[in-house]
Design an enzyme around this catalytic site. Structure first.
Site, mmCIF file in Angstrom:
data_model
loop_
_atom_site.group_PDB
_atom_site.id
_atom_site.type_symbol
_atom_site.label_atom_id
_atom_site.label_comp_id
_atom_site.label_asym_id
_atom_site.label_seq_id
_atom_site.Cartn_x
_atom_site.Cartn_y
_atom_site.Cartn_z
ATOM 1 N N HIS A 1 0.834 -1.194 0.000
ATOM 2 C CA HIS A 1 0.000 0.000 0.000
ATOM 3 C C HIS A 1 0.876 1.254 0.000
ATOM 4 O O HIS A 1 2.077 1.184 0.252
ATOM 5 C CB HIS A 1 -0.924 0.038 1.217
ATOM 6 C CG HIS A 1 -2.159 -0.793 1.056
ATOM 7 N ND1 HIS A 1 -2.198 -2.132 1.374
ATOM 8 C CD2 HIS A 1 -3.398 -0.476 0.601
ATOM 9 C CE1 HIS A 1 -3.419 -2.601 1.129
ATOM 10 N NE2 HIS A 1 -4.161 -1.624 0.666
ATOM 11 N N LYS B 1 -0.713 4.903 4.455
ATOM 12 C CA LYS B 1 -1.738 4.048 5.062
ATOM 13 C C LYS B 1 -1.466 3.865 6.546
ATOM 14 O O LYS B 1 -0.324 3.612 6.956
ATOM 15 C CB LYS B 1 -1.789 2.691 4.359
ATOM 16 C CG LYS B 1 -2.915 1.796 4.869
ATOM 17 C CD LYS B 1 -3.133 0.608 3.960
ATOM 18 C CE LYS B 1 -4.197 -0.338 4.513
ATOM 19 N NZ LYS B 1 -5.499 0.341 4.694
#
Length: 244
Positions: A138, A142
């Site tokens: 990600h 995040k």
């Protein structure tokens, strides 16, 4: 349908844009400026709202849910990182008799991926030649790690495997036990979200990968979930949406 957005970061803006395309009216937008600890969520503010959609932060989920529940409105929660409080959340939902739908990932493709993974794990698990692991990538901003989606993939494997009994997130400094399932995470750049499950043997490798191209799929799935949740009471997930 009329909705209220709780949280107006990247995902909140994606939901707002997707709502316009589906002719869904966004009646309220709650941010940290007007909704600290849920104080902005009142019966008057939600008077014209059918369903709330929360894409805020993990620390705000309980207060937002409690405020929405006191108003007697249903809520879709796309925020992750709060699942250790799931039992408390369920008690609030039951006490206030509202509807809640939560998911670590609202992408229709990922929710189909969950079901495919369950079938694949059950089939491959019959062959003792294969080991399995999960990895996810990600963007560097995040908040939670591993992702809620990766945790769900891990639980799906545990539910359909005879050999895997425990998930580990740590970087191994010793050989993994055969019953351990490793979930690894990488944070880099602006990656929307890539999840891969690898089944490996001495002879070959089988890999299942879901790579999100953008956040549109997450936003659309959240709106589909909100439409489905109208008039319902109790706790639900995207599996209920796809199988009902």
């Amino acid at each position: 349908m009329n909705i209220a957005l709780i949280g107006h970061g990247t995902m909140g803006r994606e939901v707002e844009q997707a709502a316009r395309a589906r002719k869904i009216a966004v009646k309220q937008v709650f941010t940290i400026e007007n909704n600290l600890t849920g104080i902005g969520i009142t019966p008057d503010a939600l008077r014209e709202v059918d369903v709330c959609i929360d894409f805020s932060v993990p620390s705000a989920v309980l207060s937002n849910l409690a405020a929405v529940a006191r108003c007697g409105k249903n809520i879709v929660i796309g925020t992750t990182g709060w699942y250790d409080k799931l039992e408390e959340v369920k008690r609030i939902v039951e006490k206030q008799r509202i509807g809640l739908l939560y998911a670590p990932n609202f992408s229709i493709g990922m929710n189909l991926f969950y079901q495919l993974l369950g079938s694949a794990t059950a089939l491959i698990d019959k062959v003792d030649l294969y080991d399995v692991a999960v990895r996810e990538i990600h963007h560097r901003g995040k908040i939670d790690s591993p992702s809620g989606t990766a945790l769900t993939l891990g639980q799906t494997i545990l539910q359909h495997s005879r050999r895997k009994r425990e998930v580990t997130f740590e970087t191994p400094h010793a050989p993994l036990r055969p019953d351990q399932l490793q979930i690894s995470s990488t944070r880099i750049g602006s990656v929307v979200g890539t999840h891969a499950v690898t089944f490996d043997s001495e002879a070959d490798t089988i890999e299942m990968v879901h790579a999100a191209k953008n956040r549109t799929g997450f936003a659309l799935g959240a709106l589909i979930a909100a439409e489905w949740l109208q008039g319902k009471k109790g706790c639900f997930t995207m599996k209920d949406v796809l199988t009902s």
